[in-house]
Design an enzyme around this catalytic site. Structure first.
Site, short mmCIF file in Angstrom:
data_model
loop_
_atom_site.label_atom_id
_atom_site.label_comp_id
_atom_site.label_asym_id
_atom_site.label_seq_id
_atom_site.Cartn_x
_atom_site.Cartn_y
_atom_site.Cartn_z
N ARG A 74 0.25 60.14 0.49
CA ARG A 74 0.10 59.07 -0.48
C ARG A 74 -0.31 59.64 -1.84
O ARG A 74 -1.05 60.61 -1.91
CB ARG A 74 -0.97 58.06 -0.02
CG ARG A 74 -0.49 57.13 1.09
CD ARG A 74 -1.56 56.14 1.47
NE ARG A 74 -2.68 56.78 2.12
CZ ARG A 74 -3.84 57.05 1.55
NH1 ARG A 74 -4.06 56.69 0.29
NH2 ARG A 74 -4.80 57.65 2.20
N TYR A 217 7.79 59.07 1.35
CA TYR A 217 6.84 59.40 2.42
C TYR A 217 5.87 58.26 2.75
O TYR A 217 5.25 57.67 1.87
CB TYR A 217 6.01 60.63 2.02
CG TYR A 217 5.43 61.34 3.23
CD1 TYR A 217 6.18 62.27 3.92
CD2 TYR A 217 4.16 61.04 3.70
CE1 TYR A 217 5.68 62.90 5.05
CE2 TYR A 217 3.65 61.66 4.83
CZ TYR A 217 4.42 62.60 5.50
OH TYR A 217 3.91 63.21 6.62
N LYS A 226 0.48 50.12 3.84
CA LYS A 226 -0.67 50.06 2.95
C LYS A 226 -0.44 49.09 1.78
O LYS A 226 -1.35 48.38 1.36
CB LYS A 226 -1.02 51.45 2.43
CG LYS A 226 -1.40 52.43 3.55
CD LYS A 226 -2.52 51.89 4.39
CE LYS A 226 -2.69 52.52 5.74
NZ LYS A 226 -3.22 53.85 5.82
N HIS A 246 -8.61 48.24 6.85
CA HIS A 246 -8.10 49.53 7.33
C HIS A 246 -8.82 49.85 8.64
O HIS A 246 -9.69 50.73 8.69
CB HIS A 246 -8.40 50.60 6.26
CG HIS A 246 -7.70 51.90 6.46
ND1 HIS A 246 -8.13 53.07 5.90
CD2 HIS A 246 -6.59 52.23 7.15
CE1 HIS A 246 -7.33 54.06 6.23
NE2 HIS A 246 -6.39 53.58 7.01
N SER A 268 -8.74 57.56 6.03
CA SER A 268 -7.51 58.20 6.49
C SER A 268 -7.82 59.55 7.14
O SER A 268 -8.61 60.33 6.62
CB SER A 268 -6.57 58.41 5.32
OG SER A 268 -6.26 57.16 4.75
N CYS A 270 -9.49 60.22 9.81
CA CYS A 270 -10.86 60.36 10.29
C CYS A 270 -11.05 59.79 11.69
O CYS A 270 -12.18 59.52 12.11
CB CYS A 270 -11.83 59.72 9.31
SG CYS A 270 -11.96 60.66 7.78
N ASP A 293 -4.54 51.21 12.83
CA ASP A 293 -4.68 51.46 11.39
C ASP A 293 -5.07 50.22 10.58
O ASP A 293 -5.81 50.35 9.62
CB ASP A 293 -3.37 52.03 10.84
CG ASP A 293 -3.54 52.76 9.52
OD1 ASP A 293 -4.43 53.62 9.43
OD2 ASP A 293 -2.80 52.45 8.57
N ARG A 385 3.29 63.75 10.51
CA ARG A 385 3.06 62.48 11.21
C ARG A 385 4.13 62.20 12.24
O ARG A 385 5.24 62.73 12.19
CB ARG A 385 3.05 61.34 10.19
CG ARG A 385 1.94 61.51 9.13
CD ARG A 385 1.02 60.36 9.10
NE ARG A 385 -0.17 60.62 8.30
CZ ARG A 385 -1.27 59.89 8.40
NH1 ARG A 385 -1.33 58.88 9.23
NH2 ARG A 385 -2.32 60.17 7.66
P1 GTP Z 1 -4.77 57.77 9.36
O1 GTP Z 1 -3.54 57.55 10.15
O2 GTP Z 1 -4.57 58.69 8.21
O3 GTP Z 1 -5.40 56.49 8.90
O4 GTP Z 1 -5.81 58.59 10.30
P2 GTP Z 1 -6.73 58.17 11.53
O5 GTP Z 1 -8.00 57.59 11.02
O6 GTP Z 1 -5.96 57.38 12.50
O7 GTP Z 1 -7.13 59.60 12.15
P3 GTP Z 1 -6.66 60.30 13.51
O8 GTP Z 1 -7.15 59.59 14.73
O9 GTP Z 1 -5.21 60.57 13.43
O10 GTP Z 1 -7.46 61.67 13.42
C1 GTP Z 1 -7.31 62.55 12.35
C2 GTP Z 1 -7.82 63.91 12.72
O11 GTP Z 1 -9.18 63.83 13.15
C3 GTP Z 1 -7.05 64.53 13.86
O12 GTP Z 1 -6.82 65.89 13.58
C4 GTP Z 1 -7.96 64.38 15.04
O13 GTP Z 1 -7.77 65.37 16.01
C5 GTP Z 1 -9.35 64.44 14.42
N1 GTP Z 1 -10.33 63.65 15.22
C6 GTP Z 1 -10.18 62.39 15.67
N2 GTP Z 1 -11.23 62.01 16.43
C7 GTP Z 1 -12.08 63.06 16.46
C8 GTP Z 1 -13.36 63.29 17.08
O14 GTP Z 1 -13.92 62.45 17.79
N3 GTP Z 1 -13.93 64.51 16.86
C9 GTP Z 1 -13.33 65.48 16.10
N4 GTP Z 1 -13.96 66.62 15.94
N5 GTP Z 1 -12.11 65.29 15.50
C10 GTP Z 1 -11.51 64.11 15.68
C1 SPV Z 2 -3.43 56.67 5.78
O1 SPV Z 2 -3.35 57.52 4.89
O2 SPV Z 2 -4.45 55.98 5.97
C2 SPV Z 2 -2.28 56.45 6.69
C3 SPV Z 2 -1.03 57.13 6.38
O3 SPV Z 2 -2.39 55.70 7.63
S1 SPV Z 2 -0.10 56.30 5.16
O4 SPV Z 2 0.75 55.33 5.85
O5 SPV Z 2 0.72 57.31 4.48
O6 SPV Z 2 -0.97 55.61 4.25
MN MN Z 3 -4.54 54.86 7.80
#
Ligand code: GTP
Ligand code: SPV
Ligand code: MN
Length: 609
Positions: A74, A217, A226, A246, A268, A270, A293, A385
């Site tokens: 983004r 993207y 978003k 979110h 994001s 996290c 999400d 992704r």
């Molecule tokens: P967006 O799609 O961008 O909104 O991200 P998200 O909030 O869905 O994050 P996602 O669950 O994809 O995790 C992002 C990164 O954080 C990945 O590399 C995960 O492996 C890592 N992660 C997620 N949960 C944990 C956790 O409990 N501990 C640790 N150490 N890393 C984590």
């Molecule tokens: C985020 O960045 O929080 C996402 C990926 O879930 S995007 O759809 O590119 O915003």
């Molecule tokens: Mn997101």
């Protein structure tokens, strides 16, 4: 060129005609959302080099896309909120004067689709016709966006048929900004991932319109996500008394078959997708996925908060997703996936950092270059992704298709914090919960442009996604208390606290079920909690750590509240809040003073583990 479509509402046809006149595509195609259409477009993209078809035996029905190296996340610096009054966008958004921005956009979109096909993608966010759902139409010159929208939303004939005379729908214009014919008729060859160095992700919250230019993207291009479901919808929610957040959404069943619904906002990259697909290590517990999400939440007639996931698919972070961390996601990804910017194995499958412990000897990296474990750069882009239908998720809850949504029992706020923030805490009341959400800060990730690792405020994990002034947003959240006789409880979590040696103190992932279990025990009134200045924390013994390989010293550190660093944190937060001037709700400053006072009094006890 004919833009007629039998069955399309005249309001849609008229708009499509206007956009086509401006962008001048060679052809206009109305998308029906069918499997045949998906096959036709993916085949065409394979021929064009946009997609690589993966090995049918290893990853059936799946594709790899490699974006341009300049188009990988983004673009927050080019994301605009064009409200009539600057103060309605607030100090954290890039505001543009609507008339001036419209003129600028008319300039960049002029002829931007020359030589290309313009696709018309009608879509519904949420089940078609549902009481919390909303309709939109995206036009785009990117077939990648079309097939991605088909996975991520409910696209096609049903959504179009739901738009009748007077039905509200959100128009969303998208162009990659790479015309194949210039103004004087000179042709230029297409490239695998067309885009433009000049980018706009523009929102008009008052007229509820979206314009995106220059990027193909993710959140820049899949405009239901978003742009609509957060920025435009948050502004709708403010006017109409609901919330667009979110947040992931899960259904938790405890060993006594009690059911709880949790919504959680983390910035994001996290951990939302991971928590949404959590496989509990605690016996007898079950977590089912509703969303990963975005959640739309409305007070119901009994004063409870009801939520749906408006999406139909997951656009998840690949790196870090592996058999040991998220086996549910790994199962979900076994077929019918569009991967973007991951690495390609020599036998035509995909790989990314963290997928397997064993690193392949040779790969083709996300930029199409030879890669070995000795290479200096990662094989997959950190924001690589997967795009996959929610129905493929083994832990999906049937509630995803329930238009009425689920009652939210608890809201969680979290971020990526190596210090200070405890593993889990509960806000004593709604006002303290809103303060907790407003005070979220998190280390920046690769999901947007910027310096990875830098701590930044990200209130409610909505900093890049609120369609209006964040201070008004805080006030809107505070005001929800009047609409809810049974508001959800509010918790803060932090899976990312680290020791002095830099290692994570908490194992995370499936072990997060222990924290979820404590939260549910609180909701069920089964356990007490210890007051601290920053919220209620578990009584040692109530957080089930049986069989967990975490030393007592680390557990103590996970909950340590250091008055000095917390006071510094509050001072910094006060400075941040000052950005919002008079609009900042008094309740937040009052709560900040309360926390500060309690830290000073130091009447609470740090527990022994
Ligand atoms: P967006 O799609 O961008 O909104 O991200 P998200 O909030 O869905 O994050 P996602 O669950 O994809 O995790 C992002 C990164 O954080 C990945 O590399 C995960 O492996 C890592 N992660 C997620 N949960 C944990 C956790 O409990 N501990 C640790 N150490 N890393 C984590
Ligand atoms: C985020 O960045 O929080 C996402 C990926 O879930 S995007 O759809 O590119 O915003
Ligand atoms: Mn997101």
């Amino acid at each position: 060129m004919s833009v007629q479509h039998p069955g399309a509402d005249p309001s849609v046809v008229a708009w499509v005609r206007r956009v086509a006149a401006l962008t001048q595509p060679d052809a206009v195609v109305w998308c029906d959302g069918s499997a045949e259409e998906f096959d036709r477009l993916t085949t065409q993209m394979v021929e064009a080099g946009t997609l690589i078809r993966l090995n049918e035996d290893l990853r059936p029905g799946s594709f790899l896309a490699r974006s341009a190296p300049t188009d990988v996340a983004r673009v927050e610096s080019r994301t605009f909120i064009a409200s009539r009054r600057r103060e309605d966008a607030g100090p954290t958004n890039n505001w543009r004067e609507p008339t001036a921005l419209r003129e600028e956009l008319a300039g960049v979109f002029d002829g931007s689709m020359r030589g290309r096909t313009m696709y018309v993608v009608p879509f519904s966010m949420g089940p078609v016709g549902g009481p919390i759902s909303q309709l939109g139409v995206q036009v785009t010159d990117s077939p990648y966006a079309v097939v991605s929208m088909r996975v991520m939303t409910r696209t096609g004939t049903d959504a179009l048929a739901a738009i009748g005379p007077g039905t509200a729908w959100v128009p969303a214009v998208h162009s990659v900004g790479f015309p194949l014919v210039d103004a004087v008729g000179r042709a230029r060859p297409d490239v695998a991932w067309p885009c433009n160095d000049l980018k706009y992700v523009a929102h008009f919250p008052e007229s509820r319109e979206i314009f995106s230019f220059g990027s193909g993207y993710g959140g820049n291009a899949l405009l239901g996500k978003k742009c609509f479901a957060l920025r435009i919808a948050s502004a709708m929610g403010r006017e109409e008394g609901w919330l667009a957040e979110h947040m992931l959404l899960v259904k938790v069943t405890d060993p006594d078959q009690r059911v709880f619904h949790l919504a959680a906002a983390f910035p994001s990259a996290c951990g939302k997708t991971n928590l949404a697909m959590l496989r509990p290590t605690l016996p007898g517990w079950q977590v089912q996925t509703i969303g990963d999400d975005i959640a739309w939440m409305r007070p119901d007639d009994q004063g409870r908060l009801r939520a749906i996931n408006p999406e139909a698919g997951f656009f998840g972070v690949a790196p870090g997703t592996g058999w040991s961390t998220n086996p549910t996601a790994m199962q979900m990804l076994d077929r019918d996936v569009i991967f973007t910017n991951v690495a390609l194995t020599d036998d035509g499958d995909v790989w990314w950092e963290g997928m397997t412990e064993q690193v392949p000897e040779h790969l083709t990296d996300w930029r199409g270059r030879d890669w070995t474990p000795a290479s200096a750069t990662p094989a997959a882009h950190p924001n690589a992704r997967f795009t996959v239908a929610a129905a493929q998720c083994p832990s999906i809850a049937g509630d995803l298709d329930d238009p009425a949504g689920v009652v939210v029992d608890a809201v969680l706020f979290g971020g990526r914090r190596r210090t200070n923030v405890p593993l889990v805490s509960q806000a004593p009341d709604w006002r303290a919960g809103v303060f907790l959400g407003a005070s979220i800060s998190s280390e920046q990730t690769a999901a947007a442009e910027g310096t990875v690792g830098e701590l930044r405020h990200d209130p409610f994990a909505m900093l890049p996604f609120s369609g209006y002034d964040m201070a008004d947003y805080f006030a809107h959240w505070l005001g929800m208390a009047d609409r809810l006789s049974q508001p959800p409880a509010v918790f803060g979590v932090n899976w990312f606290r680290r020791g002095e040696d830099g290692r994570y103190l908490w194992p995370g992932f499936g072990e997060n079920s222990r924290v979820v279990a404590w939260i549910c025990a609180r909701l069920a009134g089964q356990v007490g909690a210890l007051p601290t200045p920053v919220g209620l924390v578990p009584v040692p013994g109530d957080l089930d750590v049986a069989g967990l390989d975490v030393p007592a010293a680390d557990l103590a550190e996970l909950f340590a509240i250091d008055p000095a660093t917390w006071t510094a944190e509050l001072d910094e937060l006060e400075t941040y809040f000052a950005r919002f001037g008079d609009k900042l709700p008094r309740d937040l400053t009052r709560r900040l003073e309360e926390v500060r006072g309690e830290l000073r009094a130091a009447r609470w006890e740090q527990r022994r583990w």
